[in-house]
Design an enzyme around this catalytic site. Structure first.
Site, PDB file in Angstrom:
ATOM      1  CB  CYS A  10      -0.845   0.054   1.271  1.00 24.97           C
ATOM      2  SG  CYS A  10      -1.786  -1.433   1.562  1.00 24.97           S
ATOM      3  N   GLY A  32      -1.002   1.579  -5.010  1.00 26.12           N
ATOM      4  CA  GLY A  32      -2.237   0.850  -4.739  1.00 26.12           C
ATOM      5  C   GLY A  32      -3.374   1.386  -5.555  1.00 26.12           C
ATOM      6  CG  ASN A  54       3.203  -0.602   2.753  1.00 21.08           C
ATOM      7  OD1 ASN A  54       4.238  -0.088   2.357  1.00 21.08           O
ATOM      8  ND2 ASN A  54       2.716  -1.673   2.179  1.00 21.08           N
ATOM      9  N   GLY A  55       2.114  -3.413   4.591  1.00 22.46           N
ATOM     10  CA  GLY A  55       2.912  -4.583   4.923  1.00 22.46           C
ATOM     11  C   GLY A  55       2.067  -5.824   5.066  1.00 22.46           C
ATOM     12  CE1 TYR A  97       5.853  -3.346 -11.400  1.00 25.64           C
ATOM     13  CE2 TYR A  97       5.112  -3.826  -9.176  1.00 25.64           C
ATOM     14  CZ  TYR A  97       4.825  -3.576 -10.498  1.00 25.64           C
ATOM     15  OH  TYR A  97       3.536  -3.551 -10.929  1.00 25.64           O
TER      16      TYR A  97
HETATM   17  P1  AMP Z   1       5.022 -11.885 -14.896  1.00 27.92           P
HETATM   18  O1  AMP Z   1       4.175 -11.777 -16.107  1.00 27.92           O
HETATM   19  O2  AMP Z   1       4.357 -12.667 -13.812  1.00 27.92           O
HETATM   20  O3  AMP Z   1       6.400 -12.369 -15.178  1.00 27.92           O
HETATM   21  O4  AMP Z   1       5.121 -10.434 -14.268  1.00 27.92           O
HETATM   22  C1  AMP Z   1       6.211  -9.603 -14.438  1.00 27.92           C
HETATM   23  C2  AMP Z   1       5.706  -8.214 -14.711  1.00 27.92           C
HETATM   24  O5  AMP Z   1       4.861  -7.784 -13.652  1.00 27.92           O
HETATM   25  C3  AMP Z   1       6.800  -7.204 -14.809  1.00 27.92           C
HETATM   26  O6  AMP Z   1       6.495  -6.425 -15.958  1.00 27.92           O
HETATM   27  C4  AMP Z   1       6.722  -6.333 -13.581  1.00 27.92           C
HETATM   28  O7  AMP Z   1       6.803  -4.969 -13.916  1.00 27.92           O
HETATM   29  C5  AMP Z   1       5.373  -6.628 -13.001  1.00 27.92           C
HETATM   30  N1  AMP Z   1       5.460  -7.002 -11.596  1.00 27.92           N
HETATM   31  C6  AMP Z   1       6.496  -7.474 -10.936  1.00 27.92           C
HETATM   32  N2  AMP Z   1       6.164  -7.773  -9.669  1.00 27.92           N
HETATM   33  C7  AMP Z   1       4.887  -7.475  -9.525  1.00 27.92           C
HETATM   34  C8  AMP Z   1       3.968  -7.549  -8.436  1.00 27.92           C
HETATM   35  N3  AMP Z   1       4.317  -8.003  -7.246  1.00 27.92           N
HETATM   36  N4  AMP Z   1       2.702  -7.146  -8.657  1.00 27.92           N
HETATM   37  C9  AMP Z   1       2.328  -6.684  -9.857  1.00 27.92           C
HETATM   38  N5  AMP Z   1       3.142  -6.602 -10.910  1.00 27.92           N
HETATM   39  C10 AMP Z   1       4.408  -6.982 -10.754  1.00 27.92           C
END
Ligand code: AMP
Length: 507
Positions: A24, A50, A121-122, A276
């Site tokens: 969050c 979020g 947040n957590g 990220y």
């Molecule tokens: P994936 O398709 O599962 O390999 O997701 C990787 C993509 O999701 C990358 O483009 C990241 O920018 C994004 N991403 C990485 N970690 C997360 C996360 N925890 N929640 C949402 N998006 C994520």
């Protein structure tokens, strides 16, 4: 589809049994001026943390709350007259759409002792143990499935039967220490103690971020605590500093700062914030997030050379990989071009747990620019590869646009393990790099080459930060019971079912 009525008017979606990770954005302000306008502006700046739910609470002798499921403009609107007061909290909640209802949106307030509100947040990893103990020992049942309600009870427990006005500063910090001693996991929290001030604290390892800012107004100094310094810029606040792991800071009702508990433990700051999650303009652990990402990209250059790849252009996956791609292009002396564009609303695409829904999000969001990539060998950089669905789709997009070769580069090491501290990562079975070698990964993604950041490189580049790299290394900074993992898996499965494209969502 969202209801046309405001979410707080429509009531809830669905409440689930377990607690849910709370990735969050949080903000709390103590000011000589009304805080609602600043809380709203700050929330807009934290929206990337979020997009599932939002809320504001202010206090002017009583609490005034507006919250619900949806984006900040949908939930809060612009009319702030019903949010009076010069102390308040704000919250945005991350992408667990379908897993929660308005009842679980933050901020939450506690009726006893009167005058306590909190955002956090957590993820509290021993939520069930503490919830059951609360029920058994005090016959108190939680009204929500939210960690923050449990933390409200944990904070208030030592104050039972006492008037909040009688509490000394030391009583307030003792209550935080007592909470930290029993509540496990990751949490950065901000609380309004009615009539006493604004309290902020981090878990002992400082896994999630929390910063202090201040602004000189004509009537005195205003203070703010927030997940990221990024929201201070539009508010005109200066970043004072980050709270240390385990530290608690109180701004009392006279505007005096008190602090306690700093540096009890070595920290374990979440590396994924840099990779990220955080906004590139934020400063975390003393360094700009953009700069850390640029360096991560520069470090990838060595691997590109070692693999004998000869890309002609560098393309970033919008938007979180921009700085890493710029760093790589710099290091390889190549043009960094906008070969992929993000279309649609200018909000971060949130990727829900259901694979089909996730793929659709990416499909709706990204397009290749054929004129820029056709006939060229493209090094495309993303911040991370988790399941690989995004990487596979993007590779295909670039190939269809005529790229002569696609090299897919992740600016972070292979994600191999689940996160217990609030980052929404899938089960090990769904994680692409789990149990697959490079050749299999490359075959799945369909690229001409796939390269990841080296874990040792990543750790070396964060050597100034005591970091948590558990999703890459499996080395978790806290004890995690089998029960905790089972609860996380159960919750994730439930959310996956609820976010399936055809799932019925009760309104
Ligand atoms: P994936 O398709 O599962 O390999 O997701 C990787 C993509 O999701 C990358 O483009 C990241 O920018 C994004 N991403 C990485 N970690 C997360 C996360 N925890 N929640 C949402 N998006 C994520």
């Amino acid at each position: 589809m969202r209801s046309l009525a405001a979410p707080w008017q429509t009531g809830c979606w669905l409440t689930v049994r377990g607690n849910k990770p709370n990735m969050c954005g949080i903000l709390g302000i103590f000011s000589p001026e009304p805080v609602a306008p600043a809380l709203l502006t700050g929330l807009h700046a934290l929206q990337h943390r979020g997009q599932d739910a939002a809320g504001i609470v202010t206090w002017d002798g009583q609490f005034h709350t507006r919250k619900g499921v949806g984006l900040v403009p949908e939930v809060i609107g612009t009319d702030l007259e019903e949010l009076p007061g010069s102390i308040g909290l704000a919250h945005v909640r991350y992408a667990t759409q379908g897993s929660m209802g308005a009842v679980d949106a933050q901020p939450l307030t506690l009726a006893w002792p009167p005058g306590l509100a909190m955002v956090h947040n957590g993820n509290v990893t021993n939520f069930k143990v503490l919830r059951d103990a609360l029920r058994q020992n005090t016959q108190t049942s939680l009204q929500t499935a939210n960690d923050v309600e449990l933390m409200l009870h944990a904070l208030a427990a030592p104050w039972r039967g006492q008037s909040m006005q009688r509490l000394q500063v030391v009583d307030i910090f003792d209550a935080v220490s007592a909470l930290q001693a029993q509540v496990e996991g990751a949490y950065s929290a901000i609380a309004v103690l009615a009539g006493r001030g604004l309290l902020a604290f981090r878990d002992r390892l400082g896994i999630r971020p929390l910063v202090l800012g201040q602004r000189q107004t004509s009537a005195g100094i205003a203070y703010a605590f927030a997940s990221e310094s990024t929201c201070f810029t539009p508010l005109g606040y200066d970043l004072v500093r980050e709270l240390a792991p385990g530290e608690a800071v109180l701004v009392d009702s006279a505007g005096q700062l008190h602090r306690s508990g700093a540096g009890a433990d070595r920290g374990a700051f979440c590396a994924f914030e840099f990779i990220y999650f955080a906004s590139p303009d934020a400063t975390m652990n003393g360094t700009s997030v953009a700069e850390r990402r640029r360096q991560a990209g520069q470090r990838l250059a060595r691997q590109v050379r070692q693999a004998g790849l000869q890309p002609e252009v560098v393309v970033d996956v919008p938007n979180s990989a921009w700085h890493a791609a710029a760093g790589l292009a710099d290091a390889l002396n190549l043009p960094h071009i906008q070969g992929l564009i993000a279309v649609g609303p200018p909000v971060r695409s949130f990727l829900g747990p259901h694979p089909t829904a996730r793929l659709r999000t990416v499909q709706d969001k990204l397009q290749a620019v054929p004129d820029l990539v056709a006939g060229r060998r493209v090094a495309v950089v993303d911040d991370s590869i988790v399941r690989g669905t995004t990487a596979k789709y993007i590779t295909r997009l670039l190939q269809d646009a005529g790229a002569a070769a696609v090299y897919f580069l992740a600016a972070s090491p292979p994600v191999l393990h689940r996160c217990a501290y609030g980052i929404d990562l899938p089960t090990r079975q769904e994680i692409l790099a789990n149990g697959r070698n490079r050749v299999q990964i490359q075959a799945f993604i369909g690229a001409d080459a796939v390269l990841y950041q080296d874990l040792a490189d990543l750790q070396a580049s964060h050597s100034d930060v005591a970091g948590c790299f558990a999703c890459f290394s499996g080395d978790y900074p806290t004890e995690l019971s089998a029960q905790t993992w089972a609860a996380l898996a159960e919750d994730r499965q439930l959310r996956q079912d609820l976010t399936a494209p055809n799932a019925e969502r009760p309104l």
